[in-house]
Design a protein around this motif. Structure first.
Motif, PDB file in Angstrom:
ATOM      1  N   GLU A  22      37.280  35.699  37.141  1.00  0.00           N
ATOM      2  CA  GLU A  22      38.553  36.190  36.626  1.00  0.00           C
ATOM      3  C   GLU A  22      39.375  34.933  36.393  1.00  0.00           C
ATOM      4  O   GLU A  22      39.708  34.224  37.337  1.00  0.00           O
ATOM      5  CB  GLU A  22      39.236  37.093  37.649  1.00  0.00           C
ATOM      6  CG  GLU A  22      40.613  37.564  37.205  1.00  0.00           C
ATOM      7  CD  GLU A  22      41.421  38.154  38.360  1.00  0.00           C
ATOM      8  OE1 GLU A  22      41.327  39.376  38.555  1.00  0.00           O
ATOM      9  OE2 GLU A  22      42.142  37.404  39.036  1.00  0.00           O
ATOM     10  N   CYS A  30      38.073  34.591  41.440  1.00  0.00           N
ATOM     11  CA  CYS A  30      39.286  34.338  40.665  1.00  0.00           C
ATOM     12  C   CYS A  30      39.574  32.834  40.702  1.00  0.00           C
ATOM     13  O   CYS A  30      39.509  32.209  41.763  1.00  0.00           O
ATOM     14  CB  CYS A  30      40.462  35.141  41.185  1.00  0.00           C
ATOM     15  SG  CYS A  30      40.794  34.978  42.935  1.00  0.00           S
ATOM     16  N   GLU A  32      32.824  38.380  41.992  1.00  0.00           N
ATOM     17  CA  GLU A  32      33.729  37.867  40.966  1.00  0.00           C
ATOM     18  C   GLU A  32      34.674  36.886  41.659  1.00  0.00           C
ATOM     19  O   GLU A  32      35.301  37.242  42.662  1.00  0.00           O
ATOM     20  CB  GLU A  32      34.536  39.003  40.345  1.00  0.00           C
ATOM     21  CG  GLU A  32      35.640  38.523  39.413  1.00  0.00           C
ATOM     22  CD  GLU A  32      36.522  39.661  38.908  1.00  0.00           C
ATOM     23  OE1 GLU A  32      36.183  40.228  37.850  1.00  0.00           O
ATOM     24  OE2 GLU A  32      37.526  39.989  39.577  1.00  0.00           O
ATOM     25  N   HIS A  78      44.168  45.905  37.968  1.00  0.00           N
ATOM     26  CA  HIS A  78      44.278  45.008  39.123  1.00  0.00           C
ATOM     27  C   HIS A  78      45.028  45.647  40.298  1.00  0.00           C
ATOM     28  O   HIS A  78      45.249  46.857  40.336  1.00  0.00           O
ATOM     29  CB  HIS A  78      44.851  43.654  38.712  1.00  0.00           C
ATOM     30  CG  HIS A  78      46.224  43.705  38.110  1.00  0.00           C
ATOM     31  ND1 HIS A  78      47.250  44.436  38.655  1.00  0.00           N
ATOM     32  CD2 HIS A  78      46.731  43.087  37.010  1.00  0.00           C
ATOM     33  CE1 HIS A  78      48.337  44.268  37.929  1.00  0.00           C
ATOM     34  NE2 HIS A  78      48.053  43.466  36.911  1.00  0.00           N
ATOM     35  N   GLU A 112      30.475  45.423  43.991  1.00  0.00           N
ATOM     36  CA  GLU A 112      31.091  44.190  43.497  1.00  0.00           C
ATOM     37  C   GLU A 112      32.252  43.869  44.427  1.00  0.00           C
ATOM     38  O   GLU A 112      32.871  44.786  44.982  1.00  0.00           O
ATOM     39  CB  GLU A 112      31.626  44.350  42.062  1.00  0.00           C
ATOM     40  CG  GLU A 112      30.553  44.691  41.054  1.00  0.00           C
ATOM     41  CD  GLU A 112      31.047  44.607  39.602  1.00  0.00           C
ATOM     42  OE1 GLU A 112      32.217  44.206  39.371  1.00  0.00           O
ATOM     43  OE2 GLU A 112      30.260  44.959  38.707  1.00  0.00           O
ATOM     44  N   HIS A 168      35.570  40.650  45.141  1.00  0.00           N
ATOM     45  CA  HIS A 168      36.402  39.655  44.450  1.00  0.00           C
ATOM     46  C   HIS A 168      36.975  38.696  45.486  1.00  0.00           C
ATOM     47  O   HIS A 168      37.499  39.133  46.511  1.00  0.00           O
ATOM     48  CB  HIS A 168      37.517  40.440  43.737  1.00  0.00           C
ATOM     49  CG  HIS A 168      38.618  39.634  43.143  1.00  0.00           C
ATOM     50  ND1 HIS A 168      38.702  39.378  41.800  1.00  0.00           N
ATOM     51  CD2 HIS A 168      39.717  39.059  43.706  1.00  0.00           C
ATOM     52  CE1 HIS A 168      39.815  38.679  41.558  1.00  0.00           C
ATOM     53  NE2 HIS A 168      40.442  38.476  42.699  1.00  0.00           N
ATOM     54  N   SER A 197      38.608  34.332  46.070  1.00  0.00           N
ATOM     55  CA  SER A 197      38.920  33.028  45.464  1.00  0.00           C
ATOM     56  C   SER A 197      37.946  31.969  45.963  1.00  0.00           C
ATOM     57  O   SER A 197      37.788  30.925  45.332  1.00  0.00           O
ATOM     58  CB  SER A 197      40.363  32.620  45.777  1.00  0.00           C
ATOM     59  OG  SER A 197      40.532  32.509  47.175  1.00  0.00           O
ATOM     60  N   THR A 230      39.668  45.682  33.700  1.00  0.00           N
ATOM     61  CA  THR A 230      39.857  45.984  35.122  1.00  0.00           C
ATOM     62  C   THR A 230      41.331  46.286  35.365  1.00  0.00           C
ATOM     63  O   THR A 230      42.190  45.570  34.852  1.00  0.00           O
ATOM     64  CB  THR A 230      39.469  44.747  35.972  1.00  0.00           C
ATOM     65  OG1 THR A 230      38.105  44.417  35.728  1.00  0.00           O
ATOM     66  CG2 THR A 230      39.676  44.998  37.465  1.00  0.00           C
ATOM     67  N   LEU A 266      40.477  46.755  40.976  1.00  0.00           N
ATOM     68  CA  LEU A 266      40.535  45.764  42.056  1.00  0.00           C
ATOM     69  C   LEU A 266      41.530  46.286  43.091  1.00  0.00           C
ATOM     70  O   LEU A 266      42.663  46.614  42.751  1.00  0.00           O
ATOM     71  CB  LEU A 266      41.009  44.416  41.504  1.00  0.00           C
ATOM     72  CG  LEU A 266      41.250  43.313  42.535  1.00  0.00           C
ATOM     73  CD1 LEU A 266      39.964  42.914  43.240  1.00  0.00           C
ATOM     74  CD2 LEU A 266      41.872  42.093  41.870  1.00  0.00           C
ATOM     75  N   ARG A 313      36.823  49.071  35.983  1.00  0.00           N
ATOM     76  CA  ARG A 313      36.911  48.650  37.385  1.00  0.00           C
ATOM     77  C   ARG A 313      38.335  48.759  37.884  1.00  0.00           C
ATOM     78  O   ARG A 313      39.279  48.650  37.103  1.00  0.00           O
ATOM     79  CB  ARG A 313      36.543  47.161  37.522  1.00  0.00           C
ATOM     80  CG  ARG A 313      35.118  46.834  37.302  1.00  0.00           C
ATOM     81  CD  ARG A 313      34.870  45.317  37.331  1.00  0.00           C
ATOM     82  NE  ARG A 313      33.452  45.101  37.113  1.00  0.00           N
ATOM     83  CZ  ARG A 313      32.871  45.183  35.933  1.00  0.00           C
ATOM     84  NH1 ARG A 313      33.602  45.431  34.854  1.00  0.00           N
ATOM     85  NH2 ARG A 313      31.568  45.009  35.820  1.00  0.00           N
ATOM     86  N   GLY A 360      39.109  43.366  47.084  1.00  0.00           N
ATOM     87  CA  GLY A 360      39.615  42.010  46.924  1.00  0.00           C
ATOM     88  C   GLY A 360      40.886  41.840  47.725  1.00  0.00           C
ATOM     89  O   GLY A 360      41.592  42.818  47.975  1.00  0.00           O
ATOM     90  N   MET A 420      36.369  47.588  43.312  1.00  0.00           N
ATOM     91  CA  MET A 420      36.017  46.223  43.715  1.00  0.00           C
ATOM     92  C   MET A 420      36.993  45.732  44.785  1.00  0.00           C
ATOM     93  O   MET A 420      38.161  45.472  44.502  1.00  0.00           O
ATOM     94  CB  MET A 420      36.086  45.333  42.464  1.00  0.00           C
ATOM     95  CG  MET A 420      35.710  43.892  42.677  1.00  0.00           C
ATOM     96  SD  MET A 420      35.467  43.022  41.097  1.00  0.00           S
ATOM     97  CE  MET A 420      37.048  43.248  40.285  1.00  0.00           C
TER      98      MET A 420
END
Length: 261
Positions: free
Chosen positions: A32, A13, A11, A128, A205, A207, A209, A126, A155, A153, A186, A184
């Motif tokens: 995201e 962002c 994923e 966060h 999964e 996460h 950028s 999700t 994060l 989910r 991240g 996830m």
């Protein structure tokens, strides 16, 4: 235990239309969508979502965060704004949402989460990285609570500044809860540390950028710096690096290689 049979999904962002298309062309599984990633990601505009939905093929999860700040304490008016944004984003094609709210003692605010879940219309939500501000000693209890509330989910960076530092903790969470909820990783995930994070955490999964930084595929900033004395805020002084399709592609390649093991 092998992870075969599961593609490890990325994923990305993003906070711009250009970044969204870069994520798509690099092979991401989902985005995201935020505004202002320099502030950690705020609620995106309906116009941005609506424009993307015309031609974009990936699921778009929208951030619900009306202002900067890491307290995640929202008053009644702020919750009204969040729920209104949610309704508008849902009407214009949001595929899911990203939200988190805490109590003053940094426990999860179940009531505010419930309000969001009721408004989600069955779309996945999700929780966060507000999770990373909660008490690590109660992490399993908090995951259970989020699952009961209906989150799909979480994060997390494993309560550390970056997922690389929190990988052992993420591994514990994933080992215990992977059948019930997706954990996830991240925060600070880069091409250089991705393989180790995937190996240690055994996540399905992750996460990132996937931005240009000097250490990745360096390309010029994606916005032009106007030569003048006026700035629009502190972020303006730095060049804006968007998502780089080549960085996305490298991450997806690493994830796919690990999925096949």
């Amino acid at each position: 235990m092998s992870m075969s049979g599961h593609d490890i999904k990325l994923e990305v962002c993003v906070d711009s239309i250009a970044s969204a298309f870069a994520a798509e062309s690099g092979g991401a599984s989902r985005i995201e969508l935020c505004s202002a990633l320099g502030e950690g990601g705020l609620t995106p505009t309906v116009g941005t979502l609506k424009t993307l939905k015309d031609s974009f093929t990936l699921p778009i999860f929208c951030m619900l965060r009306p202002r900067r700040g890491t307290d995640f304490l929202y008053n009644e008016e702020e919750m009204q704004a969040i729920l209104t944004d949610m309704e508008l984003l849902r009407e214009h094609g949001a595929d899911g949402f990203v939200f988190g709210a805490l109590n003053p003692d940094r426990t999860i605010d179940a009531n505010k989460c419930r309000q969001v879940m009721l408004q989600s219309g069955g779309l996945p939500v999700t929780f966060h990285r507000a999770f990373d501000l909660t008490d690590q000693k109660r992490m399993h209890e908090h995951v259970e609570l989020l699952r009961e509330l209906g989150f799909k989910r979480i994060l997390s960076s494993g309560f550390r500044p970056s997922a690389a530092e929190g990988a052992d903790c993420l591994a514990q969470l994933i080992a215990k809860h992977h059948r019930d909820i997706i954990i996830m990783p991240g925060a600070g995930i880069k091409v250089a540390n991705l393989e180790e994070i995937l190996t240690v955490s055994r996540c399905l999964e992750f996460h990132a950028s996937a931005m240009d930084t000097a250490s990745e595929d360096y390309t010029a900033p994606t916005t032009t710096r106007m030569e003048c004395d006026v700035t629009m805020g502190k972020q303006d002084i730095d060049p804006y690096y968007g998502t780089n399709a080549n960085v996305v592609r490298k991450m997806v390649t690493i994830a796919n290689a690990m999925s096949c093991r």
